[in-house]
Design an enzyme around this catalytic site. Structure first.
Site, PDB file in Angstrom:
ATOM      1  NE  ARG A 110      -3.211  -2.561   2.879  1.00  5.60           N
ATOM      2  CZ  ARG A 110      -2.845  -3.830   3.003  1.00  5.60           C
ATOM      3  NH1 ARG A 110      -1.544  -4.143   3.012  1.00  5.60           N
ATOM      4  NH2 ARG A 110      -3.732  -4.787   3.128  1.00  5.60           N
ATOM      5  CG  HIS A 218       1.183 -11.252  -4.095  1.00 10.05           C
ATOM      6  ND1 HIS A 218       0.769 -12.333  -3.331  1.00 10.05           N
ATOM      7  CD2 HIS A 218       0.474 -10.196  -3.639  1.00 10.05           C
ATOM      8  CE1 HIS A 218      -0.143 -11.937  -2.471  1.00 10.05           C
ATOM      9  NE2 HIS A 218      -0.346 -10.636  -2.633  1.00 10.05           N
ATOM     10  CG  ASP A 294      -2.761  -8.128   4.032  1.00 16.93           C
ATOM     11  OD1 ASP A 294      -1.544  -8.033   3.792  1.00 16.93           O
ATOM     12  OD2 ASP A 294      -3.639  -7.686   3.278  1.00 16.93           O
ATOM     13  CD  GLU A 358       2.751 -10.093  -0.674  1.00  9.98           C
ATOM     14  OE1 GLU A 358       2.728  -9.011  -1.304  1.00  9.98           O
ATOM     15  OE2 GLU A 358       1.801 -10.480   0.030  1.00  9.98           O
TER      16      GLU A 358
END
Length: 394
Positions: A110, A218, A294, A358
């Protein structure tokens, strides 16, 4: 934990599995790389699929569309080949579908719509709401995985390098101003299949003016070959710190210890024991809350030096994967979905059917000076390395 302590811990975890039983088998494997046409994008671009075969039995099939690792096949404890990444059967599904094992950029994770570079504020175009949840979605204040300009849905230039440890170099260029980012940039990611069943990703990026980059793959790993979810797999993370997210799934700017939290994986944890804990329930874009991780974690040791970041193993196949990286940390994602995805050979992938490790900068790094910088300049090009080393349990 000191850098020396990290490497000693890694040695304890990796050493017992350094010589898997199948490695001594007399099977003759011809290492090398080959390529074939794999389809055409809706824009009319030709797509290629490359097969990299290593002497140790690893086979990686990689396409120049998004740098997707379509297949990553390694031997299990009995020598049986297992595909340890989820995916689809054909190119059309990758063009239409998600980001299974694709290269992510220009900024992975993000990034706020507004961000500073070299004393100047830049702005990304706001993402459009997804049609399914458009009526209920508030306007997003960030872009994820590069948005509509993301590297994962682009065709890269490919150069194959044959040999006993074959490699594939993928290159993409972006003009100054693309997606609101400054700088004419060139990014090259080289995949190498080593003889010891290691997949190496070498990331390089250059620019003609200060900009930001955050690159990763990813991967959607499932060490049991996608036969079931990842609940029984064991995870260790070499991370004593993490960056908590707020209610909008953006970092607060705090760097916090994992001790005493559900984010503490410094000792092996059966993943299924943690997935339903209230503190790790995530909120997806349409307002549905789904259990799972996450989370951005910071890898112990010296940033810029190759060091262990994660260890994952599956008790059924006996496959062990140890991730090494020069990156500051990783995003732990447990494939949190509220529907099923039809994948390879018609298989249905459900909630928590994969794990992503990741390796990358932390989310929204440019807006948090206390995070490891993501800035790239003409004098300071980007160069990061991540390795996925496979072996088997005794």
């Amino acid at each position: 934990m000191t850098c020396r302590a990290v490497f000693l811990a890694a040695a304890v975890l990796v050493a017992p599995f350094a010589t898997p039983a199948w490695a001594a088998a007399p099977a003759k494997i011809k290492a090398g790389i080959s390529g074939e046409d794999w389809g055409t994008t809706r824009k009319g671009e030709k797509v290629r699929l490359f097969t990299l075969t290593g002497k140790g039995g690893m086979v990686a099939r990689i396409t120049n569309f998004g740098g997707v690792v379509v297949d990553l096949i390694v031997p299990d404890r009995h020598g049986k080949p297992i595909n340890v990444v989820l995916g689809y059967d054909d190119f059309a599904s990758y063009e239409k579908g998600g980001v299974y094992s694709a290269l992510i950029g220009r900024y992975a994770n993000r990034l706020s719509l507004k961000f500073p570079i070299d004393g100047k504020i830049y702005e990304q175009p706001a993402p459009r709401p997804t049609p399914a949840g458009a009526a209920s979605q508030a306007p997003r204040t960030y872009v994820q995985h590069g948005g509509s300009n993301g590297f994962q849905k682009r065709v890269w230039d490919a150069v194959a390098h044959d040999g006993p440890e074959p490699s594939l170099a993928l290159t993409i260029k972006e003009a100054d101003g693309t997606g609101g980012f400054p700088g004419n940039v060139t990014v090259t990611v080289t995949y190498t299949v080593r003889a010891d069943n290691t997949l190496v990703l070498d990331y390089r990026g250059t620019t003609d003016k200060p900009t930001v980059m955050n690159l990763t793959n990813h991967f959607y790993f499932n060490l049991n070959g996608g036969a079931k979810d990842i609940g029984d797999e064991r995870l260790t993370l070499f991370s004593s710190r993490y960056t908590p997210f707020d209610a909008n799934a953006m970092p607060t700017g705090v760097v916090a210890p994992v001790a005493g939290t559900p984010y503490d994986f410094t000792k092996p944890v059966r993943i299924g024991e943690r997935l339903a804990l209230p503190d790790v329930v995530q909120t997806v874009a349409d307002g549905v809350r789904i259990p799972g991780y996450d989370t951005s974690l910071l890898t112990d040791g010296v940033v810029g030096q190759l060091r262990p970041a994660a260890r994952l193993n599956d008790p059924d196949t006996g496959i062990v994967m140890v991730t090494f990286t020069t990156q500051p940390g990783l995003e732990l994602y447990t494939d949190n979905i509220n529907t099923q995805v039809r994948g390879r050979k018609g298989a249905l992938y459900g909630n928590h059917w994969a794990i992503s490790l990741e390796t990358q900068r932390a989310a929204d790094t440019p807006n948090h000076p206390n995070f490891t910088a993501a800035e790239v300049t003409p004098a300071r090009p980007l160069h990061e390395v991540t390795e996925y080393r496979f072996s088997t349990l005794k």
